[in-house]
Design an enzyme around this catalytic site. Sequence first.
Site, mmCIF file in Angstrom:
data_model
loop_
_atom_site.group_PDB
_atom_site.id
_atom_site.type_symbol
_atom_site.label_atom_id
_atom_site.label_comp_id
_atom_site.label_asym_id
_atom_site.label_seq_id
_atom_site.Cartn_x
_atom_site.Cartn_y
_atom_site.Cartn_z
ATOM 1 N N ASP A 148 0.819 -1.204 0.000
ATOM 2 C CA ASP A 148 0.000 0.000 0.000
ATOM 3 C C ASP A 148 0.865 1.271 0.000
ATOM 4 O OD1 ASP A 148 -2.268 1.518 0.057
ATOM 5 O OD2 ASP A 148 -2.765 1.113 2.147
ATOM 6 N N HIS A 160 2.498 3.260 -8.938
ATOM 7 C CA HIS A 160 2.319 1.821 -9.191
ATOM 8 C C HIS A 160 3.512 1.251 -9.958
ATOM 9 C CE1 HIS A 160 -1.585 2.076 -7.479
ATOM 10 N NE2 HIS A 160 -2.135 2.766 -8.463
ATOM 11 N N ARG A 182 -11.698 2.479 -8.880
ATOM 12 C CA ARG A 182 -10.732 3.543 -9.203
ATOM 13 C C ARG A 182 -10.956 4.063 -10.632
ATOM 14 N NH1 ARG A 182 -5.230 2.425 -5.960
ATOM 15 N NH2 ARG A 182 -6.261 1.849 -4.030
ATOM 16 N N LEU A 206 10.380 -20.749 -4.242
ATOM 17 C CA LEU A 206 9.338 -19.865 -3.724
ATOM 18 C C LEU A 206 8.082 -19.870 -4.600
ATOM 19 C CD1 LEU A 206 8.892 -17.264 -1.708
ATOM 20 C CD2 LEU A 206 9.275 -15.999 -3.812
ATOM 21 N N SER A 257 -8.493 -4.724 4.824
ATOM 22 C CA SER A 257 -9.022 -4.446 3.486
ATOM 23 C C SER A 257 -9.441 -5.713 2.733
ATOM 24 C CB SER A 257 -7.999 -3.658 2.653
ATOM 25 O OG SER A 257 -7.668 -2.472 3.302
HETATM 26 C C1 FPP Z 1 -2.217 0.229 -3.184
HETATM 27 O O1 FPP Z 1 -1.674 1.514 -3.161
HETATM 28 C C2 FPP Z 1 -1.625 -0.512 -4.287
HETATM 29 C C3 FPP Z 1 -2.324 -1.103 -5.276
HETATM 30 C C4 FPP Z 1 -3.779 -1.082 -5.367
HETATM 31 C C5 FPP Z 1 -1.626 -1.778 -6.384
HETATM 32 C C6 FPP Z 1 -0.417 -2.519 -5.971
HETATM 33 C C7 FPP Z 1 0.298 -3.006 -7.150
HETATM 34 C C8 FPP Z 1 1.629 -3.030 -7.263
HETATM 35 C C9 FPP Z 1 2.536 -2.618 -6.190
HETATM 36 C C10 FPP Z 1 2.275 -3.552 -8.476
HETATM 37 C C11 FPP Z 1 1.684 -4.850 -8.917
HETATM 38 C C12 FPP Z 1 2.568 -5.500 -9.855
HETATM 39 C C13 FPP Z 1 2.337 -6.693 -10.399
HETATM 40 C C14 FPP Z 1 3.393 -7.300 -11.201
HETATM 41 C C15 FPP Z 1 1.078 -7.425 -10.259
HETATM 42 P P1 FPP Z 1 -2.642 2.738 -3.353
HETATM 43 O O2 FPP Z 1 -2.747 3.038 -4.783
HETATM 44 O O3 FPP Z 1 -3.950 2.462 -2.674
HETATM 45 O O4 FPP Z 1 -1.865 3.849 -2.594
HETATM 46 P P2 FPP Z 1 -2.489 5.062 -1.755
HETATM 47 O O5 FPP Z 1 -3.236 4.433 -0.609
HETATM 48 O O6 FPP Z 1 -1.299 5.806 -1.326
HETATM 49 O O7 FPP Z 1 -3.377 5.810 -2.690
#
Ligand code: FPP
Length: 255
Positions: A35, A52, A86, A146, A211
């Site tokens: 997150d 992201h 979103r 893994l 969540s």
């Molecule tokens: C939450 O942060 C994050 C996500 C919803 C997406 C997480 C995805 C990645 C880290 C990359 C995934 C990669 C692959 C290869 C599947 P947020 O956007 O809610 O952050 P915020 O709370 O600061 O807005």
Amino acid sequence: MLDKLSKWKAKAEQGKEIEGVNLENVPKHVAIIMDGNGRWAKKRGLPRIAGHREGMSVINKIVKKANSLGVEVLTLYAFSTENWKRPKNEVDFLMRLPERYLSVELPKLIEENVKVRLMGCKDSLPAHTINAVDNAIEKTKSNTGLVLNFALNYGSRDEIVSAIQQIAEDVNTGKVNSQSINDELVGQYLMTQELRDPDLLIRTSGEIRLSNFMLWQLAYTEFWFTDVLWPDFTEQHFLEAIEVYQQRTRRYGGI
Ligand code: FPP
């Protein structure tokens, strides 16, 4: 002169520890709620998708570290059933990340003996996302290192509801006797199936909530929360989480 990794390996061979981590008590299944990508980008005046993208680049380091420590399963919450709310451009970008990631990293994952796995509802995922993940699953299916379990379009309540529906159906058709329903049987109907429950849950970005993530499976899991935003998360933070885990006493309701 030995590089850092060789030094870790040399220490590991002595059967003791790697950088403060006791190799005999490594959490076998680590689950991470990644997150803080949006806030990371906002702090830099960048669009959320830049967060992201940066978040994606952290995954590899953690996969490597987890694999080298002997973690057996790493579950990453990449997209929840609620994330469809979103803006479209952000959803589209997130749906492209698995193929972006795998197009570069799959050869390395194969080489590192990592086995890719998916947990989530495939139905509403775009074909290009499913194809990329299915291809990785196929190419890594015989790997024994893994297990990299991507939670993609995953929601725990949906998972539990669908398990209940399937169990009810199997009771109706006589496949399952209602008297034999126990937690082990329920577990077989969940998306984690053959996987053990997480030993350690990490959530970044200072949010202290689950969540809708693995509500059944986290019953006895140790939690570690950090204010660090996911794109800033490093191997060092991962080691810190494991060190804290190793200081905990797990009693599973006993004394
Ligand atoms: C939450 O942060 C994050 C996500 C919803 C997406 C997480 C995805 C990645 C880290 C990359 C995934 C990669 C692959 C290869 C599947 P947020 O956007 O809610 O952050 P915020 O709370 O600061 O807005």
